[in-house]
Design an enzyme around this catalytic site. Structure first.
Site, mmCIF file in Angstrom:
data_model
loop_
_atom_site.group_PDB
_atom_site.id
_atom_site.type_symbol
_atom_site.label_atom_id
_atom_site.label_comp_id
_atom_site.label_asym_id
_atom_site.label_seq_id
_atom_site.Cartn_x
_atom_site.Cartn_y
_atom_site.Cartn_z
ATOM 1 N N ARG A 82 0.817 -1.215 0.000
ATOM 2 C CA ARG A 82 0.000 0.000 0.000
ATOM 3 C C ARG A 82 0.853 1.268 0.000
ATOM 4 N NH1 ARG A 82 -4.105 -1.866 4.716
ATOM 5 N NH2 ARG A 82 -2.272 -3.101 5.298
ATOM 6 N N ASP B 261 -12.900 -6.811 -2.363
ATOM 7 C CA ASP B 261 -11.711 -5.975 -2.223
ATOM 8 C C ASP B 261 -10.498 -6.891 -2.217
ATOM 9 O OD1 ASP B 261 -10.285 -3.644 -2.024
ATOM 10 O OD2 ASP B 261 -11.301 -2.927 -0.215
ATOM 11 N N LYS C 60 -16.458 6.800 -1.844
ATOM 12 C CA LYS C 60 -16.134 7.121 -0.449
ATOM 13 C C LYS C 60 -14.963 8.088 -0.408
ATOM 14 C CE LYS C 60 -12.857 3.330 0.346
ATOM 15 N NZ LYS C 60 -11.657 4.142 0.465
ATOM 16 N N THR D 290 -8.608 -2.972 8.819
ATOM 17 C CA THR D 290 -9.371 -2.698 10.041
ATOM 18 C C THR D 290 -10.871 -2.864 9.829
ATOM 19 O OG1 THR D 290 -9.447 -0.338 9.514
ATOM 20 C CG2 THR D 290 -7.618 -1.101 10.899
ATOM 21 N N ALA D 291 -11.278 -3.114 8.595
ATOM 22 C CA ALA D 291 -12.673 -3.390 8.219
ATOM 23 C C ALA D 291 -13.584 -2.174 8.326
ATOM 24 C CB ALA D 291 -13.250 -4.548 9.039
ATOM 25 N N THR E 126 -13.862 0.349 6.067
ATOM 26 C CA THR E 126 -14.466 0.557 4.752
ATOM 27 C C THR E 126 -15.555 -0.467 4.474
ATOM 28 O OG1 THR E 126 -12.455 1.546 3.824
ATOM 29 C CG2 THR E 126 -14.000 0.562 2.271
ATOM 30 N N ASP F 99 -14.546 1.040 -3.728
ATOM 31 C CA ASP F 99 -13.949 2.316 -4.140
ATOM 32 C C ASP F 99 -13.701 2.275 -5.647
ATOM 33 O OD1 ASP F 99 -11.551 0.839 -4.518
ATOM 34 O OD2 ASP F 99 -11.018 1.161 -2.424
#
EC number: 2.7.6.1
Length: 321
Positions: free
Chosen positions: A103, A228, A202, A233-234, A236, A179
């Site tokens: 990322r 996805d 978003k 962290t869940a 989204t 997204d």
């Protein structure tokens, strides 16, 4: 098990500590035993690796996701590559089901590193000849390497699961991208299931916090499948699930290739509108991080086929779709 013809060959598969159950399953499917190596820690935390069999002239495949703890697993991988190089392996292939630091693939702000490129440099400098990767967060990471990269996709495995699920009617489904960046992935799953797609618009005000703004697509009365590559962290995915429910979705399923599931992820998913979470075993999940409504799919067959094709000098492209 795929066959027995590789038992006495120069094909060697080694596992480090990142995901030993997956590595064992891959070796079983190839039809050989895992190579013998020891991975130990000194009292000060340093890693010591010893390869306990000859690999001179062998085609070595090292299976190691660089998942949490990312730095420890990355160092294990680099040290193992070096050990194989010094043991005169003919080819050193790394199989990385999850590529940590993916990322950080660009400079989002001034004076930031591009850590995904740094990791690529480290892997090449250590001596790897090839990487087999699964669902890189940013496909352009392939361009960070000067060695061959075989980039496999988890979407067909997830698609096959939904095709075989008797509770799912593809004609009543819609595949949802959480997204704009995930539209290509959502389109691939939608093509498999022959369903329409929707997109969630978003905005992320700060790291690990997502705000669902708008849904583009027909949702009401349909079963929504959010896809996805990574669920961390869940935040989204759970906000997206609630937004879909608010728009009239009948049921909401969530799926991803890489279940990082850090911090509050388990609690968020269990308390969300998500009926079932479908993930792969690219990352080793213990019970403390795995939500109760999780279904785990295996990527071992896909990785085993890729390893055999690389070893046999055959095309791997048939596995890309």
């Amino acid at each position: 098990m795929l066959n027995n013809e590789y038992k006495n060959s120069s094909l060697k598969i080694f596992s480090l500590k990142g995901n030993e159950p997956l590595a064992q399953e891959v070796a079983d499917r190839v039809g050989i035993e895992l190579g013998k190596c020891s991975v130990k820690r000194f009292s000060d935390g340093e890693i010591q690796i010893n390869i306990e069999e000859s690999i001179r002239g062998c085609d070595v495949f090292i299976i190691q996701p660089t998942s949490n703890p990312v730095n420890l697993h990355l160092m294990e991988l680099l040290i193992m590559i070096d050990a194989c190089k010094r043991a005169s392996a003919a080819n050193i292939n790394i199989v990385v089901p999850y590529y940590g630091y993916a990322r950080q693939d660009r400079k989002a702000r001034s004076r930031e590193p591009i850590t995904a490129k740094l990791v690529a440099n480290l892997i090449e400098t250590a001596g790897a000849n090839r990487m087999i990767a699964l669902d890189l967060h940013a496909p352009q990471i392939q361009g960070f390497f000067d060695i061959p990269i075989d980039h496999l996709m988890g979407v067909p495995i997830i698609g096959q699961h939904f095709e075989n699920d008797p509770n799912i009617d593809p004609e009543e489904c819609v595949v949802v991208s959480p997204d704009h960046g995930g539209v290509t992935r959502a389109r691939k799953l939608a093509d498999i299931l022959k369903t329409p797609i929707a997109i969630i618009d978003k905005r992320r005000p700060k790291p690990n916090v997502a705000e669902v703004m708008n849904i583009v697509g027909e949702i009401e009365g349909r079963t929504a499948i959010i896809i996805d590559d990574i669920i961390d962290t869940a935040g989204t995915i759970t906000l997206a699930a609630q937004a879909l429910k608010d728009k009239g979705a009948k049921d909401v399923y969530a799926c991803c290739t890489h279940p990082v599931l850090s911090g509050p992820a388990k609690e968020r998913i269990e308390n969300s509108a998500i009926k079932e979470l479908i993930v792969t075993n690219s990352i080793l999940l213990d019970d403390t991080r795995k939500p109760s409504n999780t279904k785990e799919l295996s990527v071992a067959g896909l990785l085993a086929q890729a390893i055999i094709r690389v070893y046999e000098r055959e095309s791997v492209s048939v596995l890309f779709d």
